[in-house]
Design a protein around this motif. Sequence first.
Motif, mmCIF file in Angstrom:
data_model
loop_
_atom_site.group_PDB
_atom_site.id
_atom_site.type_symbol
_atom_site.label_atom_id
_atom_site.label_comp_id
_atom_site.label_asym_id
_atom_site.label_seq_id
_atom_site.Cartn_x
_atom_site.Cartn_y
_atom_site.Cartn_z
ATOM 1 N N TYR A 237 0.849 -1.189 0.000
ATOM 2 C CA TYR A 237 0.000 0.000 0.000
ATOM 3 C C TYR A 237 0.883 1.237 0.000
ATOM 4 C CZ TYR A 237 -3.961 3.039 0.958
ATOM 5 O OH TYR A 237 -4.920 4.008 0.846
ATOM 6 N N SER A 238 0.312 2.349 -0.462
ATOM 7 C CA SER A 238 1.028 3.618 -0.526
ATOM 8 C C SER A 238 0.155 4.724 0.021
ATOM 9 C CB SER A 238 1.407 3.927 -1.982
ATOM 10 O OG SER A 238 1.787 5.279 -2.123
ATOM 11 N N LEU A 239 0.767 5.686 0.689
ATOM 12 C CA LEU A 239 0.051 6.868 1.163
ATOM 13 C C LEU A 239 0.111 8.018 0.156
ATOM 14 C CD1 LEU A 239 0.565 5.137 3.772
ATOM 15 C CD2 LEU A 239 0.491 7.286 5.028
ATOM 16 N N SER A 240 0.770 7.806 -0.970
ATOM 17 C CA SER A 240 0.933 8.870 -1.958
ATOM 18 C C SER A 240 -0.400 9.442 -2.403
ATOM 19 C CB SER A 240 1.690 8.350 -3.183
ATOM 20 O OG SER A 240 3.014 8.027 -2.855
ATOM 21 N N LYS A 241 -1.354 8.570 -2.721
ATOM 22 C CA LYS A 241 -2.611 9.015 -3.308
ATOM 23 C C LYS A 241 -3.615 9.432 -2.240
ATOM 24 C CE LYS A 241 -0.835 7.797 -7.272
ATOM 25 N NZ LYS A 241 0.410 7.125 -6.946
ATOM 26 N N GLN A 242 -3.767 8.634 -1.191
ATOM 27 C CA GLN A 242 -4.799 8.952 -0.196
ATOM 28 C C GLN A 242 -4.448 10.182 0.626
ATOM 29 O OE1 GLN A 242 -5.040 5.774 2.893
ATOM 30 N NE2 GLN A 242 -3.980 7.278 4.153
ATOM 31 N N SER A 243 -3.140 10.468 0.799
ATOM 32 C CA SER A 243 -2.711 11.532 1.706
ATOM 33 C C SER A 243 -1.849 12.592 1.042
ATOM 34 C CB SER A 243 -1.941 10.925 2.890
ATOM 35 O OG SER A 243 -2.717 9.993 3.591
ATOM 36 N N ASN A 244 -1.718 12.540 -0.293
ATOM 37 C CA ASN A 244 -0.863 13.495 -1.015
ATOM 38 C C ASN A 244 0.567 13.480 -0.473
ATOM 39 O OD1 ASN A 244 -3.110 14.286 -2.525
ATOM 40 N ND2 ASN A 244 -3.642 15.882 -1.056
ATOM 41 N N LEU A 245 1.107 12.266 -0.332
ATOM 42 C CA LEU A 245 2.448 12.106 0.232
ATOM 43 C C LEU A 245 3.440 11.539 -0.776
ATOM 44 C CD1 LEU A 245 1.925 10.750 3.882
ATOM 45 C CD2 LEU A 245 2.234 13.090 3.087
ATOM 46 N N ALA A 246 3.204 11.766 -2.067
ATOM 47 C CA ALA A 246 4.115 11.206 -3.067
ATOM 48 C C ALA A 246 5.554 11.655 -2.827
ATOM 49 C CB ALA A 246 3.658 11.589 -4.469
ATOM 50 N N GLY A 247 5.735 12.907 -2.412
ATOM 51 C CA GLY A 247 7.082 13.417 -2.167
ATOM 52 C C GLY A 247 7.718 12.895 -0.893
ATOM 53 N N TYR A 248 6.937 12.308 -0.013
ATOM 54 C CA TYR A 248 7.474 11.746 1.227
ATOM 55 C C TYR A 248 8.040 10.346 1.010
ATOM 56 C CZ TYR A 248 5.217 15.283 4.277
ATOM 57 O OH TYR A 248 4.841 16.443 4.922
ATOM 58 N N ARG A 249 7.602 9.666 -0.036
ATOM 59 C CA ARG A 249 7.942 8.268 -0.298
ATOM 60 C C ARG A 249 7.538 7.410 0.900
ATOM 61 N NH1 ARG A 249 6.603 8.085 -3.785
ATOM 62 N NH2 ARG A 249 7.586 6.186 -4.556
ATOM 63 N N ALA A 250 6.250 7.211 1.039
ATOM 64 C CA ALA A 250 5.668 6.554 2.206
ATOM 65 C C ALA A 250 4.809 5.382 1.766
ATOM 66 C CB ALA A 250 4.821 7.556 2.995
ATOM 67 N N GLY A 251 5.327 4.177 1.968
ATOM 68 C CA GLY A 251 4.577 2.980 1.614
ATOM 69 C C GLY A 251 4.705 1.931 2.692
ATOM 70 N N LEU A 252 4.053 0.800 2.472
ATOM 71 C CA LEU A 252 4.095 -0.263 3.464
ATOM 72 C C LEU A 252 3.724 -1.587 2.819
ATOM 73 C CD1 LEU A 252 0.848 -0.999 4.437
ATOM 74 C CD2 LEU A 252 1.087 1.400 5.135
ATOM 75 N N VAL A 253 4.145 -2.673 3.467
ATOM 76 C CA VAL A 253 3.759 -4.020 3.046
ATOM 77 C C VAL A 253 3.385 -4.792 4.296
ATOM 78 C CG1 VAL A 253 6.166 -4.847 3.068
ATOM 79 C CG2 VAL A 253 4.451 -6.075 1.726
ATOM 80 N N ALA A 254 2.417 -5.707 4.157
ATOM 81 C CA ALA A 254 1.949 -6.477 5.304
ATOM 82 C C ALA A 254 1.560 -7.872 4.842
ATOM 83 C CB ALA A 254 0.743 -5.787 5.952
ATOM 84 N N GLY A 255 1.541 -8.798 5.811
ATOM 85 C CA GLY A 255 1.096 -10.152 5.495
ATOM 86 C C GLY A 255 1.923 -11.215 6.170
ATOM 87 N N CYS A 256 2.270 -12.243 5.421
ATOM 88 C CA CYS A 256 2.980 -13.429 5.920
ATOM 89 C C CYS A 256 4.224 -13.044 6.717
ATOM 90 C CB CYS A 256 3.367 -14.317 4.747
ATOM 91 S SG CYS A 256 4.381 -15.743 5.167
ATOM 92 N N GLY A 257 4.271 -13.440 7.994
ATOM 93 C CA GLY A 257 5.388 -13.066 8.849
ATOM 94 C C GLY A 257 6.723 -13.592 8.353
#
Length: 396
Positions: A237-257
């Motif tokens: 997932y990325s926060l670029s679109k939902q929060s206008n954070l494209a310039g922050y480079r803010a993403g995440l991954v989740a799931g299988c430990g």
Amino acid sequence: MRSLDLPDFPWDRIEPIKQRAARHEDGLIDLSVGSPVDETPAVIREALREATDAHAYPATAGSEELRQAIIDWFARRRGVTGLEHRNVLPTIGSKEFIATAPLMLGARPGDAVVVPVTAYPTYEIGARLAGAETVRSDDPAEWPANTRVVWVNSPGNPDGRVLGMDQLRAAVLRARELGAVIISDECYAELNWQGADAADRPASDGDGDGDGDSAPTPSILDPRVLGGSRLDTLAVYSLSKQSNLAGYRAGLVAGCGRRIAQLLEARKHAGLMPPAPVQHAMAVALGDDAHVAEQRERYRARRELLKPALEAAGFRIDHSAAGLYLWATEGRPAIETLDRLAGIGILAAPGTFYGDPESQHVRFALTASDDRMALAAERLARFPSGEAIRSSAAAI
């Protein structure tokens, strides 16, 4: 020494058309790239300022605050419960993760990386960086025995398709049969124009005319998809679109430990860690739903301007039930359409960027300011119905 054998960067190839569009007397309206134009919300900018004393190296695994914010967000907004700190990981935006994930997950020459038929170009780049083969297929039954990594994308970029629970479940089951890791790119999940049932509408009704209920689209990590096990399943997932954070480079991954641990080990060696101030800003952004709702409504209003204008100009909108784009065709080669649009000073992205060299679709982004989107609608009212007067398509 082996070359990386990478293609030209797609947007470089349409530079001649962009230059022609920019010569329009009222300037260029660039709808080719999904780069936010609205301000980063004040609550997030204030969070960044609070965290500027960042004298120590940040944790690659993410701060305790951030990991908990990711867990809480998945439970609150995606219906994904039971995640622990070992199941989540911040990334430097989503694109670097997508480009490096196959390599970090063990894909090598002789392996296959499955990507959607119509797909974001970086999935294929990730396969190339690992030396693996790219297989384009939306049908799990077609996925080959040598599959190491599978990408699914919902809501889709560029076409706005949404995969329902049954489709996601079938993809997960097939990936497990093959012993492959399956990763769902869900970066546009909060931009849903038809509500929770978007995935269940037939393609002919996938035009987003409904008013929607702002429900995020289904996640591959939803317990109803996974059937009690997160084995080899990840969501990015990325926060670029939902929060206008494209310039922050803010993403995440989740799931299988186990897979998160594998990625974390590789990322620690590579130094792939979001800066500490960005990590704090991400935690605040993930905890605040109000700014996301506001931004969603901005995009909804722009969509409600652009979509009827395109249809009145002779375009058909396909799918586009969610996401940041309208996937449109006027029934001619995409490059011809781009060249015709340049005549009224509008730039879109050709469907040829997304896997089909014969594509007749173009992708229109909703990332223009309100006044420029209104101007785009005005210009489309004068869109010519005949042939382009002069073609710069040969130049690319």
